[in-house]
Design a protein around this motif. Sequence first.
Motif, PDB file in Angstrom:
ATOM      1  N   ALA A  66     -11.118 -67.957 -20.725  1.00  0.00           N
ATOM      2  CA  ALA A  66     -10.737 -67.619 -22.104  1.00  0.00           C
ATOM      3  C   ALA A  66      -9.401 -66.888 -22.119  1.00  0.00           C
ATOM      4  O   ALA A  66      -8.522 -67.190 -22.938  1.00  0.00           O
ATOM      5  CB  ALA A  66     -11.822 -66.781 -22.762  1.00  0.00           C
ATOM      6  N   LYS A  67      -9.231 -65.942 -21.213  1.00  0.00           N
ATOM      7  CA  LYS A  67      -7.978 -65.186 -21.141  1.00  0.00           C
ATOM      8  C   LYS A  67      -6.812 -66.121 -20.801  1.00  0.00           C
ATOM      9  O   LYS A  67      -5.732 -66.027 -21.393  1.00  0.00           O
ATOM     10  CB  LYS A  67      -8.095 -64.078 -20.097  1.00  0.00           C
ATOM     11  CG  LYS A  67      -6.878 -63.188 -20.020  1.00  0.00           C
ATOM     12  CD  LYS A  67      -7.071 -62.060 -19.023  1.00  0.00           C
ATOM     13  CE  LYS A  67      -5.836 -61.184 -18.980  1.00  0.00           C
ATOM     14  NZ  LYS A  67      -5.975 -60.079 -18.044  1.00  0.00           N
ATOM     15  N   ILE A  76     -19.053 -64.657 -17.274  1.00  0.00           N
ATOM     16  CA  ILE A  76     -18.297 -64.589 -16.028  1.00  0.00           C
ATOM     17  C   ILE A  76     -17.004 -63.828 -16.327  1.00  0.00           C
ATOM     18  O   ILE A  76     -16.246 -64.223 -17.213  1.00  0.00           O
ATOM     19  CB  ILE A  76     -18.003 -65.996 -15.478  1.00  0.00           C
ATOM     20  CG1 ILE A  76     -19.330 -66.696 -15.168  1.00  0.00           C
ATOM     21  CG2 ILE A  76     -17.098 -65.931 -14.259  1.00  0.00           C
ATOM     22  CD1 ILE A  76     -19.201 -68.167 -14.859  1.00  0.00           C
ATOM     23  N   GLU A  77     -16.788 -62.726 -15.600  1.00  0.00           N
ATOM     24  CA  GLU A  77     -15.600 -61.897 -15.874  1.00  0.00           C
ATOM     25  C   GLU A  77     -14.573 -62.007 -14.777  1.00  0.00           C
ATOM     26  O   GLU A  77     -14.783 -62.281 -13.694  1.00  0.00           O
ATOM     27  CB  GLU A  77     -16.032 -60.450 -16.042  1.00  0.00           C
ATOM     28  CG  GLU A  77     -16.931 -60.321 -17.263  1.00  0.00           C
ATOM     29  CD  GLU A  77     -17.206 -58.891 -17.650  1.00  0.00           C
ATOM     30  OE1 GLU A  77     -16.236 -58.132 -17.749  1.00  0.00           O
ATOM     31  OE2 GLU A  77     -18.380 -58.568 -17.858  1.00  0.00           O
ATOM     32  N   ILE A 120     -20.363 -68.169 -20.669  1.00  0.00           N
ATOM     33  CA  ILE A 120     -18.967 -68.031 -21.085  1.00  0.00           C
ATOM     34  C   ILE A 120     -18.154 -67.491 -19.913  1.00  0.00           C
ATOM     35  O   ILE A 120     -18.556 -66.537 -19.262  1.00  0.00           O
ATOM     36  CB  ILE A 120     -18.844 -67.064 -22.286  1.00  0.00           C
ATOM     37  CG1 ILE A 120     -19.686 -67.578 -23.458  1.00  0.00           C
ATOM     38  CG2 ILE A 120     -17.379 -66.883 -22.688  1.00  0.00           C
ATOM     39  CD1 ILE A 120     -19.829 -66.585 -24.588  1.00  0.00           C
ATOM     40  N   ASN A 121     -16.989 -68.102 -19.687  1.00  0.00           N
ATOM     41  CA  ASN A 121     -16.087 -67.661 -18.634  1.00  0.00           C
ATOM     42  C   ASN A 121     -14.916 -66.919 -19.285  1.00  0.00           C
ATOM     43  O   ASN A 121     -14.034 -67.541 -19.892  1.00  0.00           O
ATOM     44  CB  ASN A 121     -15.597 -68.862 -17.832  1.00  0.00           C
ATOM     45  CG  ASN A 121     -14.811 -68.475 -16.605  1.00  0.00           C
ATOM     46  OD1 ASN A 121     -14.063 -67.512 -16.616  1.00  0.00           O
ATOM     47  ND2 ASN A 121     -14.970 -69.244 -15.544  1.00  0.00           N
ATOM     48  N   ASN A 172     -19.042 -72.117 -14.036  1.00  0.00           N
ATOM     49  CA  ASN A 172     -18.913 -71.448 -12.737  1.00  0.00           C
ATOM     50  C   ASN A 172     -17.703 -71.973 -11.973  1.00  0.00           C
ATOM     51  O   ASN A 172     -17.113 -71.250 -11.171  1.00  0.00           O
ATOM     52  CB  ASN A 172     -20.177 -71.630 -11.899  1.00  0.00           C
ATOM     53  CG  ASN A 172     -21.375 -70.919 -12.486  1.00  0.00           C
ATOM     54  OD1 ASN A 172     -21.239 -69.991 -13.269  1.00  0.00           O
ATOM     55  ND2 ASN A 172     -22.559 -71.366 -12.123  1.00  0.00           N
ATOM     56  N   ALA A 173     -17.316 -73.236 -12.231  1.00  0.00           N
ATOM     57  CA  ALA A 173     -16.174 -73.854 -11.550  1.00  0.00           C
ATOM     58  C   ALA A 173     -14.867 -73.658 -12.312  1.00  0.00           C
ATOM     59  O   ALA A 173     -13.844 -74.215 -11.925  1.00  0.00           O
ATOM     60  CB  ALA A 173     -16.439 -75.342 -11.338  1.00  0.00           C
ATOM     61  N   GLY A 174     -14.886 -72.885 -13.419  1.00  0.00           N
ATOM     62  CA  GLY A 174     -13.656 -72.600 -14.146  1.00  0.00           C
ATOM     63  C   GLY A 174     -13.608 -73.102 -15.571  1.00  0.00           C
ATOM     64  O   GLY A 174     -12.609 -72.894 -16.258  1.00  0.00           O
TER      65      GLY A 174
END
Length: 165
Positions: free
Chosen positions: A145-146, A164-165, A140-141, A94-96
């Motif tokens: 990932a991007k 998380i998108e 999963i964030n 949630n924090a990155g």
Amino acid sequence: MTRAAILRDASIPQGIGQFAVIQAAAPSLGVELRSIDLRNADEIERGVSEFARDGNGGLIVTASALAIVHRDLIISLAARHKLPAIYFQHFFVNAGGLVAYGFDPIDPHRGAAAYVDRILKGEKPGDLPVQVATKYELVINLKTAKALGLDVPASLLARADEVIE
């Protein structure tokens, strides 16, 4: 990824135990391990920066209070050095952070009520069985990932409890 740095608190039994379990699995996965102790911010920054120089690596952050204390530093170092990292609780993601896989922190509290009920009905606490976590969550964030240039397989996204998108 052929190398992994394990961020752990070597001053607690869990830190030693978690590292030992990861060490046992590493040969079958063909992954070289390095431990980085979580004693203080300078040591974490130095250890992660040195590890990142050789490339083709990622981070595994094991469960400890020091990992939580240094959460923002660890997440920022992973981002700065383009290191994929897996954490033990969802609040890192949630924090990155990139990915978290760990027990659901609310689930043990649900089971506690049943224990209290049994004790109030006369059972001795020492006679009750030890309970272990049974519900785990994968978070999963995709933004992270991007930023790391990673494509997360659809099969993994389908298994995630939260994306998380």
